[in-house]
Design an enzyme around this catalytic site. Sequence first.
Site, PDB file in Angstrom:
ATOM      1  N   PRO A 149      24.735  21.671  33.428  1.00  0.00           N
ATOM      2  CA  PRO A 149      25.894  23.203  34.005  1.00  0.00           C
ATOM      3  C   PRO A 149      26.679  23.073  35.002  1.00  0.00           C
ATOM      4  O   PRO A 149      25.284  22.681  36.446  1.00  0.00           O
ATOM      5  CB  PRO A 149      24.540  24.032  33.188  1.00  0.00           C
ATOM      6  CG  PRO A 149      23.752  22.761  32.662  1.00  0.00           C
ATOM      7  CD  PRO A 149      24.067  21.555  32.900  1.00  0.00           C
ATOM      8  N   GLU A 150      27.167  23.714  35.480  1.00  0.00           N
ATOM      9  CA  GLU A 150      27.272  24.019  37.091  1.00  0.00           C
ATOM     10  C   GLU A 150      27.327  25.200  37.572  1.00  0.00           C
ATOM     11  O   GLU A 150      26.853  26.223  37.147  1.00  0.00           O
ATOM     12  CB  GLU A 150      28.843  23.605  37.953  1.00  0.00           C
ATOM     13  CG  GLU A 150      29.606  22.309  36.836  1.00  0.00           C
ATOM     14  CD  GLU A 150      31.000  22.113  36.741  1.00  0.00           C
ATOM     15  OE1 GLU A 150      31.474  21.998  37.660  1.00  0.00           O
ATOM     16  OE2 GLU A 150      31.291  21.041  36.261  1.00  0.00           O
ATOM     17  N   LYS A 204      23.314  25.013  42.619  1.00  0.00           N
ATOM     18  CA  LYS A 204      23.135  24.799  40.473  1.00  0.00           C
ATOM     19  C   LYS A 204      21.520  24.975  40.603  1.00  0.00           C
ATOM     20  O   LYS A 204      20.815  24.310  39.171  1.00  0.00           O
ATOM     21  CB  LYS A 204      23.692  23.412  40.433  1.00  0.00           C
ATOM     22  CG  LYS A 204      24.308  22.990  40.495  1.00  0.00           C
ATOM     23  CD  LYS A 204      25.457  21.462  39.918  1.00  0.00           C
ATOM     24  CE  LYS A 204      26.754  21.070  40.595  1.00  0.00           C
ATOM     25  NZ  LYS A 204      27.114  20.094  40.142  1.00  0.00           N
ATOM     26  N   HIS A 259      12.954  19.976  20.784  1.00  0.00           N
ATOM     27  CA  HIS A 259      13.060  20.013  21.983  1.00  0.00           C
ATOM     28  C   HIS A 259      12.738  21.262  23.199  1.00  0.00           C
ATOM     29  O   HIS A 259      13.334  20.974  24.064  1.00  0.00           O
ATOM     30  CB  HIS A 259      14.407  19.815  22.369  1.00  0.00           C
ATOM     31  CG  HIS A 259      14.965  17.869  21.406  1.00  0.00           C
ATOM     32  ND1 HIS A 259      14.343  17.231  21.400  1.00  0.00           N
ATOM     33  CD2 HIS A 259      15.488  18.155  20.480  1.00  0.00           C
ATOM     34  CE1 HIS A 259      15.005  16.071  21.344  1.00  0.00           C
ATOM     35  NE2 HIS A 259      15.910  16.860  19.920  1.00  0.00           N
ATOM     36  N   ARG A 261      17.869  16.118  26.424  1.00  0.00           N
ATOM     37  CA  ARG A 261      18.326  14.859  27.559  1.00  0.00           C
ATOM     38  C   ARG A 261      16.796  14.906  28.421  1.00  0.00           C
ATOM     39  O   ARG A 261      16.404  13.570  28.464  1.00  0.00           O
ATOM     40  CB  ARG A 261      19.630  14.576  27.761  1.00  0.00           C
ATOM     41  CG  ARG A 261      20.494  14.262  26.748  1.00  0.00           C
ATOM     42  CD  ARG A 261      22.043  14.174  27.940  1.00  0.00           C
ATOM     43  NE  ARG A 261      23.417  14.238  27.477  1.00  0.00           N
ATOM     44  CZ  ARG A 261      24.097  14.307  27.776  1.00  0.00           C
ATOM     45  NH1 ARG A 261      24.209  13.051  28.363  1.00  0.00           N
ATOM     46  NH2 ARG A 261      25.402  14.845  26.214  1.00  0.00           N
ATOM     47  N   LYS A 289      36.501  12.532  57.377  1.00  0.00           N
ATOM     48  CA  LYS A 289      35.919  11.942  56.142  1.00  0.00           C
ATOM     49  C   LYS A 289      36.863  11.836  55.346  1.00  0.00           C
ATOM     50  O   LYS A 289      38.107  12.062  55.170  1.00  0.00           O
ATOM     51  CB  LYS A 289      35.251  13.598  54.938  1.00  0.00           C
ATOM     52  CG  LYS A 289      33.899  13.934  55.298  1.00  0.00           C
ATOM     53  CD  LYS A 289      34.152  15.146  53.852  1.00  0.00           C
ATOM     54  CE  LYS A 289      32.400  15.405  54.398  1.00  0.00           C
ATOM     55  NZ  LYS A 289      30.887  14.139  54.510  1.00  0.00           N
ATOM     56  N   ARG A 343      33.743   9.108  37.432  1.00  0.00           N
ATOM     57  CA  ARG A 343      34.414  10.814  36.641  1.00  0.00           C
ATOM     58  C   ARG A 343      35.347  10.781  35.916  1.00  0.00           C
ATOM     59  O   ARG A 343      36.199  10.200  36.897  1.00  0.00           O
ATOM     60  CB  ARG A 343      32.885  11.466  37.225  1.00  0.00           C
ATOM     61  CG  ARG A 343      31.634  11.281  37.607  1.00  0.00           C
ATOM     62  CD  ARG A 343      31.255  12.969  38.769  1.00  0.00           C
ATOM     63  NE  ARG A 343      29.866  12.979  38.766  1.00  0.00           N
ATOM     64  CZ  ARG A 343      29.689  13.671  39.926  1.00  0.00           C
ATOM     65  NH1 ARG A 343      29.813  15.097  39.542  1.00  0.00           N
ATOM     66  NH2 ARG A 343      28.088  14.249  39.762  1.00  0.00           N
TER      67      ARG A 343
END
Length: 290
Positions: free
Chosen positions: A2-3, A58, A97, A122, A165, A280
């Site tokens: 989840p973002e 988050k 769970h 998880r 950067k 990713r």
Amino acid sequence: MPELPEVETVRRGLEMKIAGRVLVRVAQYRPDLRFPLPERFAARLTGLRVAGLFRRAKYLLIRLEGSAEGPLVWLVHLGMSGTLVVRRGPPGPPGPHDHLVFETDPPPGEAQGWVVTYNDVRRFGFMDLFPEALLDSHPMLACLGPEPLGNGFDAEELSRRLAGKITPIKAALLDQTVVAGLGNIYVCESLFRAGISPRRLAHTVAGRRAGRLVPAIRDVLTEAIAAGGSSLRDYVQSDGELGYFQHSFKVYGREGEPCPGCDCDPVRTGGIARIVQSGRSTFYCPRHQR
């Protein structure tokens, strides 16, 4: 995972139901998630009033009143598969769970309170409980960058944080010290809308490029929140319903499809490409994004 939009959606859903309510019963079914849960966690939560629900990056932050310790903050990170679902009581037997279940007192004029269940297949989420006075110095929060939907996030601030950067812009935007709350899905979608290649070096995203990227990030996040977030695997809203923003993805998960930005021919150009950056998947159109 989840973002920002998913956590904000959960926050809003919970706020409508449990803000102002008292936690009358708390059941804890295991001692740990990703990390050990706080000592006497359920006992310390029981009897406290939910004074407000907030979000930082988050993280879901629940402000609690009524403790002898003073105002407390309950920090929740949903990890990869964590969900917080609220329904009318009384609570039933826990599922395999379900790791934490709490029940509130009834709202005025109603017979039953709310039951909120934290489920995490998880067990990669985590929780903490600490005095509100330590909020700004908490190790999970102290080094976070600006909120992308906040007033402190603009093209000038983003340019400043990206200056020097030499990492790809995709990796820089996933750095929570640069901007807070962005994850893989929404970075891919934002870079597409801004027409910026995820391979571009971060320090070159300044001036006009930063001026395109900031509103793209804001628009993607705002639209995702309005759609209830993105449900790809485990995520559901606080009422158990799926989010729907995944149906609006322009590039994420669309490898080989035509680019909606340039209508390129997938047979000739390959369409939307998938590459791997920092372990990713990144989805983008090499023709549309420069």
